[in-house]
Design an enzyme around this catalytic site. Structure first.
Site, mmCIF file in Angstrom:
data_model
loop_
_atom_site.group_PDB
_atom_site.id
_atom_site.type_symbol
_atom_site.label_atom_id
_atom_site.label_comp_id
_atom_site.label_asym_id
_atom_site.label_seq_id
_atom_site.Cartn_x
_atom_site.Cartn_y
_atom_site.Cartn_z
ATOM 1 C CD GLU A 165 61.888 34.416 48.361
ATOM 2 O OE1 GLU A 165 62.718 34.739 47.504
ATOM 3 O OE2 GLU A 165 62.068 33.477 49.162
ATOM 4 C CB THR A 216 59.352 26.806 42.647
ATOM 5 O OG1 THR A 216 60.711 27.094 42.931
ATOM 6 C CG2 THR A 216 58.508 27.156 43.854
#
Lengths: 308, 308
Positions: free
Chosen positions: B128, B181
């Site tokens: 991640e 993001t």
């Protein structure tokens, strides 16, 4: 029935990370509030304790709470109230909330319990407001509901959630130092860095999950306050040592009760809570500060009628 | 056993007020991850989908997660991975988390399940990290554990709490707009006024209590985000209308999924969730924005081996 006597419990608000929203009810100490009907409409207050609190109804927390209840009542009615405070004013364990709640719970019993707990919270908050200058339910809610409570919202309407929890014992120490509410409010940060706020709500989530899953270790880990306690700890000498020694004696966690100066610690068993209470006493003895210590279970019931 | 196939679910992180700490696992969509032992140590990755993701192990989320697992393994070992993504990259429903989790769950099955779920979360977070630039577990945790999860703390060690909940259905819409993001991080406030922070953690407490007490109304009332959604809503056209029409169709509440652009809504029944899904589609049709809609139950299980 013309007269009832109510035991109305001390309460711990804030509960570490749960600033302004979480609270618990104690088995002791408690205020004893006797409420009687009287012929003339209105309220009269008598204090049978020696704390010198005002007895004029509009200046007394129980008086103001009852006046709020009477204002909602369609028929004229009057109450006489006798209060014997078992909870010392200014201790940070919900002294004013207990008197306000005791009065409205007593009056409600005389009225055949026509008001819901949420309505009683609303009346009692009027009393709390004159004591603290703010409409807060975080001591009122556990004093009415018992156990652990969450005040999820005040607006648009008050939303209180009772939280089941495993058996827990509370050790409280009330050092005889004055922490004025206005001062303990003044040291609070006006804004919180987002990462700290996230850590706080993660702990709040953990604490609520710990209660509802009956997970003592999770409750203990979650009793971490990264926002309010760091700001207030300078107002309470001995806090860091009290925590350290309590944890060493087996407490699962704790923190400042309300806005202080009292400190609370939670334990799984009475024996541990008693040992923690002795440590708390000893910390303040070492600091040459007089203190009172209470040890008891979290009360599963809130204020209740004990005699009619 | 030399080869396993894993279904690894999409996830919704943040869950309204629970920014950075709460998440849930979806029944669908999911990534299909086939992990096989190979003779040579190390990792090779193949994508059977058309998203053009990198296959060099050190640049692929599943590759990096497996390399983290291999680094912890005392014996040398090698894995071949074939990924068929059912979750579109950049959708805000945990696409990279799903691939990373699928890979480590598959490898763990080949190793006789020697690693705990907490350890698998740790390995998958390494993957991640290369996708998002941060070690976050809020999509990883529900992909591993299933259901609803709380990431209570990342430090000093990761602390994940699985939260039981009543049956809930999720409607997700993924509008085809790009929300980077980095951009959705940039609009976040660096600091939060204390009263807003208190309101947020009161809602987080209410949401956790709502799940554990199986109280749908409380879950709905608590799905209020006063901090992150107000900052991000300008990045997602249609959000306000999507919420309004979803609630009108019977959804109990919802918000932005992850950092967007997907929007999630929770409902008590499948029929309501289907109706909510149609409303969500229709909102973006009205805006002339292409969108994908998914409707399914919250998955009680996380990533799981479906074939050996």
């Amino acid at each position: 029935m013309n007269s009832v006597t109510v035991h109305s419990p001390a309460t711990v608000s804030n509960l570490g990370c749960g600033f302004d929203v979480l609270g618990l009810a104690l088995g002791a100490p408690y205020d004893v509030v006797k409420v009687s009907r009287r012929a003339e409409p209105g309220v009269s207050i008598r204090h049978l304790d020696g704390f010198g609190l005002p007895t004029e109804p509009t200046r007394n927390v129980a008086g103001v709470a009852l006046l709020a209840l009477l204002a909602a009542l369609p028929e004229p009615m009057g109450f006489e109230v006798e209060i014997t405070k078992g909870i010392r004013p200014g201790s940070g364990i919900g002294s004013s909330a207990a008197s306000a709640v005791g009065a409205v719970v007593g009056a409600n019993a005389l009225l055949g319990n026509r008001y819901s707990k949420a309505q009683l919270v609303d009346f009692a908050m009027a009393g709390e407001e004159i004591a603290s200058g703010a409409r807060h339910a975080d001591n009122i809610a556990p004093a009415v509901y018992g156990g652990f409570t969450l005040v999820r919202a005040m607006e648009p309407s008050i939303d209180i959630v009772a939280l089941a929890a495993p058996p827990l014992w509370v050790s409280i120490v009330h050092p005889q130092i004055e922490v004025k509410t206005i001062e303990s409010r003044a040291v609070l940060p006006q804004a919180v860095p987002l990462p700290q706020a996230v850590r706080q709500w993660a702990n709040v989530a953990g604490l609520v999950a710990g209660f509802l899953q009956a997970n003592y270790a999770l409750i203990g880990r979650s009793l971490e306050d990264v926002i309010v306690e760091p700001a207030r700890q300078a107002l309470i000498p001995g806090l860091a040592e009290a925590r350290r020694r309590s944890l060493a004696a087996g407490a699962i966690g704790g923190g400042i009760s309300g806005s202080g100066p009292s400190i609370f610690m939670l334990s799984e068993t009475e024996a541990t809570a008693q040992a923690v209470g002795r440590e708390l006493s000893s910390v303040f003895e070492g600091l040459h500060i007089e203190s009172f210590t209470y040890v008891g279970p979290v009360a599963t019931e809130g204020a209740r009628v004990v005699a009619r």
